[in-house]
Design an enzyme around this catalytic site. Sequence first.
Site, PDB file in Angstrom:
ATOM      1  N   THR A  86      40.227  44.256  42.745  1.00 58.64           N
ATOM      2  CA  THR A  86      40.125  44.160  44.201  1.00 58.64           C
ATOM      3  C   THR A  86      38.737  43.706  44.620  1.00 58.64           C
ATOM      4  O   THR A  86      37.738  44.293  44.204  1.00 58.64           O
ATOM      5  CB  THR A  86      40.392  45.552  44.814  1.00 58.64           C
ATOM      6  OG1 THR A  86      41.625  46.039  44.324  1.00 58.64           O
ATOM      7  CG2 THR A  86      40.422  45.466  46.334  1.00 58.64           C
ATOM      8  N   GLU A  87      38.678  42.668  45.425  1.00 59.63           N
ATOM      9  CA  GLU A  87      37.420  42.146  45.975  1.00 59.63           C
ATOM     10  C   GLU A  87      36.404  41.802  44.876  1.00 59.63           C
ATOM     11  O   GLU A  87      35.203  41.858  45.083  1.00 59.63           O
ATOM     12  CB  GLU A  87      36.797  43.148  46.966  1.00 59.63           C
ATOM     13  CG  GLU A  87      37.754  43.704  48.026  1.00 59.63           C
ATOM     14  CD  GLU A  87      38.120  42.692  49.106  1.00 59.63           C
ATOM     15  OE1 GLU A  87      37.534  41.599  49.108  1.00 59.63           O
ATOM     16  OE2 GLU A  87      39.006  42.994  49.932  1.00 59.63           O
TER      17      GLU A  87
END
Lengths: 422, 525
Positions: free
Chosen positions: B145-146
Amino acid sequence: MFGWEFPPHITGSLGTACFGLTKGLSKHDVDMLFVVPKAYGDEDQQAVRIVNASEKTFDLKDEEYKEFWTRVKYMEIGSNIIPYVDPQEFRKVYDENEKTAEQYTSNVFSKQYEFSGTYGLNLMEEVARYALIGSSIAAKEPHDIIHAHDWLCYPAGIAAKKASGKPLVVHMHATEFDRTGGDVNRIVYDMEREGMQAADRVITVSNLTRKIVIEKYGIDPGKVVTVHNAVDQEVSKEIMRIKTKMKEKVVTFLGRITFQKGPEYFIEAAYKILQKDKNVRFVMAGSGDMLNKMIERVAHLRIADKFHFTGFLKGDDVSNIFALSDVFVMPSVSEPFGIVPLEAMRSNVPVVISKQSGVAEVLNHALKIDFWDVDAMADSIHGLCNYNGLSRMFKKYGKIEVENLKWENAAKKVKEIYLEVI
Amino acid sequence: MRSICFYFQVHQPYRLRNYRFFDIAEKHDYFDDYNNSFIMRKVAAKSYLPMNKVLLDLIGEYGSAFKVSFSISGTAIDQFEQYAPEVLDSFKRLADSGNVEFLSETYAHSLSALTSKTEFQRQVRMHSDRIEMLFGQKPVTFRNTELIYDDNIGEAVADMGYKLMLTEGAKHVLGWRSPNYMYANAARPELKLLLKNFRLSDDIAFRFSQQTWSDWPLTTEKFVDWINQSDEKEEVINLFMDYETFGEHQWEETGIFDFMRALPGRVFSHSDFGFATPAGLAAKLQTVSPIHVPNTISWADEERDLTAWLGNDLQDEAFGKLYALKEKVVECDDTQIQKDWLYLQTSDHFYYMCTKWFSDGDVHKYFNPYGTPYDAFVNYMNVLSDFIIRVDENTKLGENGFSEVKGAATELFDKTGLAVNKTLKKTNKKLRKTIGKTKDIKFEEIKDMSNTAVKKLLKEIDVEEITAALKGAENEVVEKILPNLGIRAKKKYDEMQSELKKINKKEIAGYRKKIEDKLSDLFRK
């Protein structure tokens, strides 16, 4: 009578109090002309408007409704005065609207005020304008006495007195000290003091306020009289929601989230309780300039799963929140009167109130604490949550106590004051 | 040949509805179906569908020379299925081309890597299974994530068998080094790392339509020139960006689709670069050096850290309270709880609570459903409070163990047993009564009848007959009847006593039979 709001569009407890008082007075054969500033959006055409009974919608029984309107004449004046806003704030709001040309709405207010730019730029000009209209009304309409509610209306009251030479009664629902906690706006203070000096009688809503008026404004004690507020006895249609499946006890704060109301003490007390008792939920209902700070504080204390914010509550939601509550807390730092605890008690909710509130003077079946005494507050809340005997007793006798606080009685005292000065 | 590696992130969160305090413990639907569907439909039409078509056309034109990779979050996939199934179909066509790699990530696009290895790995497996089922390829490259990464997260990923992971080419990590090589995790050299070339990526993703940018407008000529300026030894240019860049962040009118359509042609004709997928690069490139990342990095903001999601009191409180549930939720047997648990973990919820960009209009504000971070926090906590209640209720049994269940069951059996016995007795009684009533009523039974019943009988029968029938009858029967006779009837009864001698037993029996018949008529059901 000069006020600044009237039902059904009420933004604060002042409107409720004015309405209660006028209803009470109408029962004692007093005829009234009620004048309020109001923005219509078409101020150019009409500056003064007499509102017919038929244009107002009330939740009253027909009989009472008719009787009331035979006594009260109601007048609205085109103006931008906004209750509960100090001059700086007013200026800010005005500027913002100037830039965006948007309507100003705030959670604190149930009504939208439109800024057309037709009128003066600052609040004081608006107040002066209101006063001007006040004097012309006083010259035209026959009357025996002038009654002005809170500082925004005092210049109007003074002007009316000058125009007609009739005695003036000013009604202190709150002082600038209550609103700001000491950081007093000089202009507002002066206006309050001038109003009281010019008045033949000053009515304060509690002895607490009376003391402030005498000590901090130097008003002659001989003409300051306390008339405690009352509570509307018409039981609004009872919304008895079934208690939710929420198993915990619910402790509620309801009011504007501002310095005056002491929300931070409520949070600290909640934190203390939650360290020992997980079986409680806390609710902070309302909106105000300290809301975000309070949310951050709750997050910082890591109690946000048991401490909830509802935002500003309207209409039935207020009754709903009372129906859900097991304890109501009003930790006000400085509260001239404080009508919300009475509404809570009327809904069978036991209350904890600060000694620094006027309502503490008239209530026996309420736990009273100093607003800063977080331990005592936590103790009281915990007691009402866990000791059923205590809460049962408070519910039962509290309701009776509230039912005896009638506007009719308060109005009788006000009428006596009128008769003294006429 | 050197490579350009495109990776596009496809993600949509399940946005929460306005969930009020009054809803806690009452309502358990948390998500804003209308808004989620509206946004999904909008982005599908403006971005996903047209850009997928551009890519399909390019693959059609250049064959295996043109390759890209995607990571599609589980929450996006679920919403495609719900609101825009045609997008999934078009991704499947891309998958079928064989030129597209699908990466692995956490199902909920969550921050779980930061707090729970178990939950993190559970979600990664869940996502991997889903991707394999949809696109027929088991992901071999991981992206968090990210692009959140540090040495420990790298190890957790290596533990799951991944050989390659993507992350940010953060300046403060790389120092003088270039992102355009293959690196490796410091502790686990078998985990290779591809780093985002943020300058060239952001030229497309953020600056493409910025008219204040000195290099605006960006053309493929310029872009390929910049790529050519990289050192000859550099092996790969990693262009990582949100897929919504195409058509959503950069509108179609900016020429972004035309740019992408023309880019491969320009690359092939004016450079020695080709296109590769991450997995292709992992097989081809050797690592140049390990890279130490003790402090967690991400691809967000100038800071390239976690402050967009965590760090202020609002975020830390919400995050802490959410993950305090991780052990309990595992025990829950309710599929809706499991689903909500995933959707509540999506990083966007914490992003909305960020207080960093109060003033500047950020690209993310575009998608932010809340007016302020405080609104976001209050709403999330209301939902979470309800969720906690549900989890607690669902796991109560598990907590107290088997003996509790057994105790409860025994008690239940006892109670039902009692109830059954009671009912049985009642039925028997009723049954007997009914059966009794179906039989004929005997004359002697009069003695047990109520006075009312007796009176009812007497109305139907002549006094003479009664008198006769009572001759020689049991005393109790006589005593039952006499008080119920009227005055005249009583008189008649007395008068008749003398005549009774003439009546014989047979006649008496006849009268009694008659009375019995009457009784049966009257009182038998």
